[in-house]
Design an enzyme around this catalytic site. Structure first.
Site, mmCIF file in Angstrom:
data_model
loop_
_atom_site.group_PDB
_atom_site.id
_atom_site.type_symbol
_atom_site.label_atom_id
_atom_site.label_comp_id
_atom_site.label_asym_id
_atom_site.label_seq_id
_atom_site.Cartn_x
_atom_site.Cartn_y
_atom_site.Cartn_z
ATOM 1 N N ASP A 62 47.782 28.613 44.497
ATOM 2 C CA ASP A 62 49.192 28.905 44.794
ATOM 3 C C ASP A 62 50.109 28.316 43.716
ATOM 4 O OD1 ASP A 62 48.439 26.368 45.671
ATOM 5 O OD2 ASP A 62 49.601 26.417 47.526
ATOM 6 N N ASP A 74 46.532 40.430 37.582
ATOM 7 C CA ASP A 74 47.619 41.414 37.752
ATOM 8 C C ASP A 74 48.963 40.713 37.556
ATOM 9 O OD1 ASP A 74 45.875 43.534 38.398
ATOM 10 O OD2 ASP A 74 47.210 44.264 39.986
ATOM 11 N N TYR A 91 34.175 39.584 47.602
ATOM 12 C CA TYR A 91 33.773 40.948 47.283
ATOM 13 C C TYR A 91 32.332 41.238 47.708
ATOM 14 C CZ TYR A 91 37.881 42.084 44.429
ATOM 15 O OH TYR A 91 39.141 42.368 43.984
ATOM 16 N N ASP A 122 41.370 38.348 40.528
ATOM 17 C CA ASP A 122 41.911 39.711 40.632
ATOM 18 C C ASP A 122 43.434 39.634 40.748
ATOM 19 O OD1 ASP A 122 41.856 42.550 41.010
ATOM 20 O OD2 ASP A 122 42.072 42.224 43.172
#
Ligand code: IPM
Ligand code: MN
Length: 361
Positions: free
Chosen positions: A221, A249, A141, A245
């Site tokens: 993963d 979710d 970011y 992030d």
């Protein structure tokens, strides 16, 4: 106590959910004999339109002059053509950087009444209680260099971390774990990325300061799979910005809706509180958005910035009771509408507010 809070509703459903978050905050603080001193400022797309920049200097100054910032959501597809640094999201990233909070706490717990809303089986998710600590100021970011070279048809970003940046977020995670079930899971991709090797090495070093806490490492993963298969096994999960992030979710699936996930960012000059979901522009102004993530975020604000534990507990309890009574926003009622009462954004906010009032009387 006086609580000086800057409110930045932002875009899309932001203003609607924030209205309910503030109403509940108002109720809880009043009941406790405290005074809420609110200031409102623009951020994101609305600020681009009215002030010409996603993070107006007035907003930044008010944020730095507050004791906590309460943010709705930013972003709208209509700004997609703008370069990254001018988009609504740049306002949020600029605010996060200025406030300095590096540990974004995203608690994921399954309200019993909502387990039926999850595509995962109840016996998998019942009792899940995870505290994600998403590093918020580093990685892709913010990493330099970054570029989209249109002539060359080439683009890149930089996932960069310093030891110090990893140490501080690791320490926050171990401290949280000490007050919980004493397990930290650190997530990385150390089998491929040097930045993850530094992450793993640093977290392992910090763990030595906390002999009472167990540390385990997972590749990102594999972690994305374990989260769906055995979410109850995790306590505190510490993870870099982008992986965090994505994983949070994913984890919201456990709670039944992304509309249930609160967050608070701590460790800097001023803490920043925002629901983990986005601005959902297509749901805006229809009185259908779920305000519960924002309401639960208000509880985090009271807890982490003002140590008002009783008021914070009352808000969480009020949400639970309202769900127990069968009230749902439409995102939570799709799978099992019988016996439930579907409420709009405002009506759901009012129900929780009423319940908070009762609980704190
Ligand atoms: C979040 C959001 C933000 C992020 C966006 C809006 C910049 O997705 O808070 O999870 O990626 O951090
Ligand atoms: Mn996100």
């Amino acid at each position: 106590m006086k609580l000086k809070v800057l409110v930045t509703p932002g875009d899309g459903i932001g203003p609607e959910i924030m209205e309910q978050g503030i109403a509940v905050l108002q109720e809880a603080t009043q009941a406790g004999g405290h005074t809420l001193q609110l200031d409102y400022k623009r951020i994101g797309g609305i600020a681009i339109e009215q002030d010409g920049t996603p993070l107006p200097p007035k907003t930044l100054a008010a944020a730095l002059d507050s004791e906590a910032v309460f943010l709705g959501a930013v972003g709208d597809d209509k700004f997609n053509a703008l370069p990254t640094s001018k988009r609504p999201e740049a306002g949020l990233l600029g605010l996060r950087a200025a406030l300095g909070g590096f540990a974004n706490l995203r608690p994921v717990f399954a309200f019993k009444e909502l387990t039926v809303n999850s595509p995962l089986r109840p016996e998998i998710i019942d009792g899940t209680d995870i505290m994600f600590v998403r590093e918020l100021l580093g990685g892709l970011y913010y990493g330099q260099p970054r570029e989209w070279n249109k002539e060359k048809g080439e683009a890149f970003n930089t996932m960069r971390y310093t030891r110090g940046e990893v140490e501080r977020v690791a320490r926050t995670s171990f401290q949280l774990a000490q007050k919980r079930r004493k397990l930290v899971t650190s997530v990385d991709k150390a089998n491929v990325l040097e930045v993850s090797q530094l992450w793993r090495d640093t977290v392992t070093e910090v763990a030595k300061e906390f002999p009472d806490v167990t540390l385990e490492h997972q590749f990102v993963d594999a972690m994305s799979m374990h989260l769906m298969k055995r979410p109850r096994d995790f306590d505190v999960v510490v993870v870099e910005n982008t992986f965090g992030d994505i994983l949070t979710d994913e984890a919201s699936v456990i709670t039944g809706s992304l509309g249930m996930l609160p967050s608070g960012t701590v460790g800097g000059k001023i803490n920043l509180y925002e629901p983990a979901h986005g601005s959902a522009p297509k749901h805006a102004n229809k009185n259908i958005a779920n305000p519960l993530a924002t309401i639960l975020t208000a509880a985090m604000l009271l807890r982490h910035s003002f140590a008002l534990e009783a008021e914070a507990d009352a808000i969480v309890k009020a949400v639970r009771k309202v769900l127990e009574a069968g009230f749902r926003t439409q995102d939570l009622a799709r799978t099992n509408p019988e016996g439930l009462t579907v409420l709009g954004t405002r009506e759901m906010g009012a129900k929780v507010r009423e319940m908070v009032k009762k609980l704190l009387k």
